[in-house]
Scaffold this motif. Sequence first.
Motif, short mmCIF file in Angstrom:
data_model
loop_
_atom_site.label_atom_id
_atom_site.label_comp_id
_atom_site.label_asym_id
_atom_site.label_seq_id
_atom_site.Cartn_x
_atom_site.Cartn_y
_atom_site.Cartn_z
N GLU A 1 12.53 -4.57 10.17
CA GLU A 1 12.67 -6.03 10.16
C GLU A 1 11.73 -6.71 9.16
O GLU A 1 11.26 -7.83 9.40
N ILE A 2 11.42 -6.05 8.06
CA ILE A 2 10.67 -6.62 6.94
C ILE A 2 9.26 -7.06 7.33
O ILE A 2 8.27 -6.65 6.74
N MET A 3 9.16 -7.90 8.36
CA MET A 3 7.90 -8.52 8.71
C MET A 3 6.85 -7.50 9.13
O MET A 3 5.66 -7.68 8.88
N THR A 4 7.29 -6.43 9.78
CA THR A 4 6.34 -5.41 10.22
C THR A 4 5.58 -4.84 9.04
O THR A 4 4.36 -4.61 9.12
N VAL A 5 6.27 -4.61 7.95
CA VAL A 5 5.64 -4.04 6.75
C VAL A 5 4.67 -5.04 6.15
O VAL A 5 3.55 -4.69 5.75
N PHE A 6 5.08 -6.30 6.08
CA PHE A 6 4.18 -7.33 5.52
C PHE A 6 2.93 -7.51 6.39
O PHE A 6 1.84 -7.75 5.88
N VAL A 7 3.09 -7.40 7.69
CA VAL A 7 1.93 -7.50 8.58
C VAL A 7 0.95 -6.37 8.29
O VAL A 7 -0.28 -6.57 8.30
N LEU A 8 1.45 -5.19 8.00
CA LEU A 8 0.57 -4.05 7.71
C LEU A 8 -0.22 -4.25 6.42
O LEU A 8 -1.25 -3.59 6.22
N LEU A 9 0.25 -5.13 5.56
CA LEU A 9 -0.45 -5.37 4.29
C LEU A 9 -1.56 -6.41 4.42
O LEU A 9 -2.30 -6.64 3.47
N VAL A 10 -1.68 -7.02 5.59
CA VAL A 10 -2.71 -8.05 5.80
C VAL A 10 -3.97 -7.39 6.37
O VAL A 10 -3.93 -6.76 7.43
N PRO A 11 -5.11 -7.47 5.67
CA PRO A 11 -6.34 -6.81 6.16
C PRO A 11 -6.76 -7.24 7.55
O PRO A 11 -7.27 -6.43 8.33
#
Length: 494
Positions: free
Chosen positions: A480-490
Amino acid sequence: MENQDVIERSRWAADRRNLVIFPIGWLLIVIALAEMLLVLVSLAFLDGETLVFLASAMGTFALGLAIIITFTPKRYGMDFRQAVLFVTAAWLVVPLVAAVPLMLSPDGLSFADAYFETVSAITTTGSTVMSGLDEQPETILLWRSIMQWVGGIGIIGMALVIFPFLRLGGMQLFKLESSDRSEKLFYRSGQLAGAIFGVYVLITIGCILAYRFGGMRWFDAINHAFTTVCTGGFSTHDASMGYFDNPVIFWAATFFMAASGVPFLTYVRLARRSQFSSRMETQVFGFLTFLGIVVLSIAIWLVVVDEIPFETALTQSAFNVVSVVTTTGYATQDYLAWGTPVAGMFFLLTFVGGCTGSTAGGIKIFRFQVLVRMVGQMVMRQSFPHAVVVPRYGTRILQDDEVASVCVFVFLYFATWLGVSLLLQLVGVDPVTALSGSITAISNVGPGIGPIIGPAGNFASLPDAAKWILSLAMIIGRLEIMTVFVLLVPAFYR
């Protein structure tokens, strides 16, 4: 004392790491057991794959056991961050292990092709690099179907448990509208999981019987039922469902694809409440209405333009539209030959997807419903500046953060699509194939648009770099796209 604190923090960090890695070992054990089952199937069919699956099972079991022993945590119970990390790691690692039989087979695939095929299977995308399916060993075909079927139940679990708590992409709407909390159907997550798995199995059995009585042999019926209920789309024939050329089978597939595009929790609620009208969720009604409108529109086009009998046009339109919207990816024929407007329509349908809580991919119906309501609100405010317009989703008033999360998700969805298509063009893929391939991967649809990866082709001729990019895109789309972007946030790791 200070050294003791350092040691304790180190142990705590190791334990948190182990909680992420340890369950992957058990997943590998499950894969090993499935591969052992395939050993028996290979012996029954005498297809020459027995040693391949035996070696794969032994190696997978040993690796899974080693992970369990090495990374056993001192305490159990994941928090949300660990759950997200585990799910992401699982979708990356499991295809690596599941690809081994495809590489060890006498007509084995390359590493890039095998990983692409297993990612496509487990994410229920349905894109394939394999051809000559009619001559492939039965065990290999069944392995692809089993991977898709198991991937389907994993997708439902993520939709119910992890995604809503991200509060990103509007998934909390689904949690609030149709969750076990709001309905108090179950008081333990295990009960909910068991009920949904039971529905999943029952629908699969019903699909097997429908295909068998429709004219398929048992082997084809089992394989296609596995890949229908998970909306995956792998077939045992190069011609996909078109091989059977049987309207009864086409309508059976259409029914079960549409049924699998509905949240599986809806069936549980219906079974317990037995009131269809009161249990009909907003997104389910929208999903079925949308399907009906598009199917009828394309059927009329085929009657008027191609002079096809209405019954045949309706059958072909219903099957292929439902297949694309639910991101199953079956085909009865090359629907791109129905005319440029229809080809364009099918390209747009790859964005839509089914309902949240189903195995379908795509943007999801409920997000489009939220966007439509917001457009309506803006139009009303422009027309009547002093009017108080309250947007609703079903019986609920939409909150600002819910609307914002849907808008952010859709923006990132299209940004990811364009980014992946640009990467594909950088490695030598033509623009049409790149744009089509990227969205079919992110939406987990399967076939794309164009002569190379359209419903009459496959992904084998693409360069290896493109297959790796598309494999990652399929996983990003399934998460769902967002999971990956969340992982990129320190800050996520603090």
